[in-house]
Write a protein that holds these residues in place. Structure first.
Motif, PDB file in Angstrom:
ATOM      1  N   VAL A 194       0.875  -1.166   0.000  1.00 11.77           N
ATOM      2  CA  VAL A 194       0.000   0.000   0.000  1.00 11.77           C
ATOM      3  C   VAL A 194       0.914   1.219   0.000  1.00 11.77           C
ATOM      4  N   GLU A 195       0.969   1.918  -1.107  1.00 11.26           N
ATOM      5  CA  GLU A 195       1.933   3.016  -1.280  1.00 11.26           C
ATOM      6  C   GLU A 195       1.384   3.968  -2.329  1.00 11.26           C
ATOM      7  N   ASP A 196       1.310   5.259  -1.986  1.00 12.81           N
ATOM      8  CA  ASP A 196       0.719   6.220  -2.929  1.00 12.81           C
ATOM      9  C   ASP A 196       1.745   6.835  -3.875  1.00 12.81           C
ATOM     10  N   ASN A 197       3.019   6.686  -3.562  1.00 11.99           N
ATOM     11  CA  ASN A 197       4.035   7.243  -4.459  1.00 11.99           C
ATOM     12  C   ASN A 197       4.315   6.241  -5.588  1.00 11.99           C
ATOM     13  N   MET A 236       3.012  -1.333   4.359  1.00 12.58           N
ATOM     14  CA  MET A 236       2.081  -0.212   4.481  1.00 12.58           C
ATOM     15  C   MET A 236       2.821   1.116   4.594  1.00 12.58           C
ATOM     16  N   ASP A 237       2.682   1.961   3.578  1.00  7.87           N
ATOM     17  CA  ASP A 237       3.184   3.327   3.669  1.00  7.87           C
ATOM     18  C   ASP A 237       2.399   4.048   4.774  1.00  7.87           C
ATOM     19  N   ILE A 238       3.052   4.995   5.451  1.00  8.60           N
ATOM     20  CA  ILE A 238       2.368   5.700   6.543  1.00  8.60           C
ATOM     21  C   ILE A 238       1.576   6.889   6.025  1.00  8.60           C
ATOM     22  N   GLN A 239       2.219   7.689   5.194  1.00  6.72           N
ATOM     23  CA  GLN A 239       1.535   8.877   4.688  1.00  6.72           C
ATOM     24  C   GLN A 239       0.823   8.553   3.387  1.00  6.72           C
ATOM     25  N   LEU A 240      -0.501   8.494   3.494  1.00  7.75           N
ATOM     26  CA  LEU A 240      -1.346   8.145   2.356  1.00  7.75           C
ATOM     27  C   LEU A 240      -2.439   9.196   2.250  1.00  7.75           C
ATOM     28  N   PRO A 241      -2.970   9.394   1.050  1.00  9.36           N
ATOM     29  CA  PRO A 241      -4.097  10.314   0.919  1.00  9.36           C
ATOM     30  C   PRO A 241      -5.326   9.706   1.592  1.00  9.36           C
TER      31      PRO A 241
HETATM   32 MN    MN Z   1       3.086   8.171   0.955  1.00  6.76          MN
END
Ligand code: MN
Length: 132
Positions: A7-10, A51-56
């Motif tokens: 899970v990663e938004d970048n 799991m990425d921490i900073q996500l939208p």
């Molecule tokens: Mn992120």
């Protein structure tokens, strides 16, 4: 070889992590936000979730907490993927129910070793790469 959810938004990080895991012989599920990640986790029950921490929207720690409350996922290990390295962050990550964390930027060797050790904790797949 195991199924691993990222899970990663970048998009760049997502692509890199997915590439490394596939090279190592794993099946990779990709999600760009927490909601999508939670859905995929509930469908596939992957032994390891990165799991990425900073996500939208919902952040990764909230998502980890949500997943840890789901009994059907009690065999899934959750590792935070984090650029945070400040004192206290590890406690926050553990308090959210994560089983560990992997620091960004990703260093190939270290990353794959961390994944292998997380999978062995998950009691799942054999570690040896099996040529097809
Ligand atoms: Mn992120």
């Amino acid at each position: 070889m195991a199924t691993i959810l990222i899970v990663e938004d970048n998009p760049k990080n997502l692509k890199l992590v997915a590439f490394l895991l596939r090279q190592a012989g794993h099946d990779v599920l990709e999600a760009a936000d927490a909601q999508c990640g939670i859905e995929l986790a509930r469908i596939h029950h992957p032994p390891l979730i990165l799991m990425d921490i900073q996500l939208p929207g919902m952040d990764g720690l909230t998502a980890a907490r949500t997943l840890k409350m789901d009994d059907s996922l009690s065999n899934s290990k959750i590792y935070a993927l984090t650029a945070l390295a400040m004192k206290g962050d590890e406690e926050r990550i553990r308090a959210a129910g994560c089983d560990g964390y992997i620091s960004k930027p990703i260093r190939y060797q270290e990353f794959l070793q961390a994944v292998a050790s997380a999978l062995s904790q998950a009691g799942g797949a054999p570690m040896a790469h099996q040529p097809e």
